[in-house]
Design a protein around this motif. Structure first.
Motif, PDB file in Angstrom:
ATOM      1  N   HIS A   1       0.833  -1.206   0.000  1.00 31.37           N
ATOM      2  CA  HIS A   1       0.000   0.000   0.000  1.00 31.37           C
ATOM      3  C   HIS A   1       0.871   1.262   0.000  1.00 31.37           C
TER       4      HIS A   1
ATOM      5  N   GLN B   1      -5.396   4.205  -5.026  1.00 34.07           N
ATOM      6  CA  GLN B   1      -5.712   4.803  -3.730  1.00 34.07           C
ATOM      7  C   GLN B   1      -5.921   6.294  -3.918  1.00 34.07           C
TER       8      GLN B   1
ATOM      9  N   GLU C   1      -8.794   1.263  -2.191  1.00 32.57           N
ATOM     10  CA  GLU C   1      -8.136   0.548  -1.105  1.00 32.57           C
ATOM     11  C   GLU C   1      -7.595   1.505  -0.047  1.00 32.57           C
TER      12      GLU C   1
END
Length: 235
Positions: A108, A140, A231
Motif C-alpha cells: 500500500h 488509492q 483501497e
C-alpha cells in the motif's frame, strides 16, 4: 512603502523583511499555475469559482486534466524508482503497522510512492506549482503522496478547490526560511466553537496534512477511507 530608520536596527530590518515577503508573494501569485486532476466535487460549489477572473486579477492559471492522463503518468513509474522511494519512506518515518500484515502494508505504501513520483514528474514537466486532486482512476486516494508534495513546497486543495491550492503555495513561498515559522498545510475547518475561553476548530481532511506542521515524530499508517471506493491509503 517607506521605512525610515538605521539600517542595522532590528526593528527596521523586521519591517523591511515583512515587506519583502509580501512582495515575494505578489510576484509568485502573478505566475502561479495550478493543475486540477478532474473537476471539482459534485454539489460542492464552495470549491468552484471564476477561473478567468482569477487569472485576470491574481495571475493564477488553472488548468484541468482528465484523471486517466494522470493515472498513465503514475503507471509509467518504474518499479525500481518506487522501491527506492519506499526505502526512503521506511528510513525517514516511523511505521505503524497496528496489526496489519507487513507485506500488505508495504504494498500500500508503494502505491503512494508511485503516485508521488508520477504526480511530481507531471507537475515539473508541465511547470505547475500547485495541484488539486479528486476521486478517480487511481488505486488509492493520494494521501502520503500529497503530504510529501506539500512538504516540498507544492500547493494543494481537495475536491477541486484550486483557490486553497494557490493560497497554500503562496504561504509556503512567503514563509520559506522564516525563523520560528510553524509550517503551512491544507486543512478544512468543519465546525467552530466560538464560546469565549473555549474557542476551537474541528478540522477535517486528515488524509492530506503537510508534515511541516508536525509536532514530534512523523509516522506512516493505513486506515480505511469511507469515501472514494478505493483501497486503504497510506498516509
Amino acid at each position: 512603502k517607506v521605512i525610515a530608520g538605521y539600517w542595522q536596527d532590528e526593528e527596521v530590518q523586521k519591517r523591511i523583511a515583512s515587506w519583502m515577503r509580501t512582495a515575494v508573494g505578489i510576484v509568485e501569485s502573478s505566475r502561479i499555475r495550478i493543475m486540477r486532476v478532474s473537476d471539482n466535487m459534485r454539489n460542492v460549489a464552495v470549491t468552484e469559482g471564476d477561473k478567468v477572473e482569477a487569472q485576470l486579477k491574481f495571475g493564477w492559471e488553472i488548468d484541468t486534466y482528465p484523471v486517466n492522463e494522470i493515472a498513465e503518468a503514475v503507471k509509467a513509474v518504474s518499479k525500481a524508482d518506487i522501491d527506492a522511494l519506499v526505502e526512503e519512506y521506511y528510513s525517514t518515518y516511523n511505521i505503524l503497522l497496528e496489526g496489519r500484515d507487513e507485506k500488505e502494508f508495504r504494498q500500500h505504501v508503494a502505491v503512494q510512492a508511485g503516485i508521488e513520483i508520477g504526480f511530481e514528474r507531471f507537475l515539473e514537466e508541465k511547470n505547475y506549482q500547485a495541484i488539486v486532486t479528486h476521486f478517480g482512476a487511481l488505486q488509492q486516494l493520494p494521501g502520503l503522496a500529497i503530504q510529501r508534495l506539500m512538504a516540498k513546497g507544492y500547493g494543494f486543495g481537495a475536491e477541486g478547490d484550486w483557490k486553497t491550492a494557490a493560497m497554500v503555495r503562496l504561504m509556503k513561498i512567503m514563509t520559506e526560511g522564516m525563523k520560528g515559522a510553524k509550517g503551512t498545510s491544507f486543512m478544512e475547518d468543519y465546525t467552530y466553537n466560538l464560546v469565549p475561553g473555549k474557542e476551537g476548530i474541528l478540522q477535517s481532511h486528515m488524509l492530506e496534512v503537510c508534515p511541516t506542521i508536525a509536532d514530534g515524530p512523523i509516522s506512516i499508517k493505513e486506515q480505511p477511507l469511507s469515501m472514494g471506493d478505493r483501497e486503504d491509503p497510506a498516509r
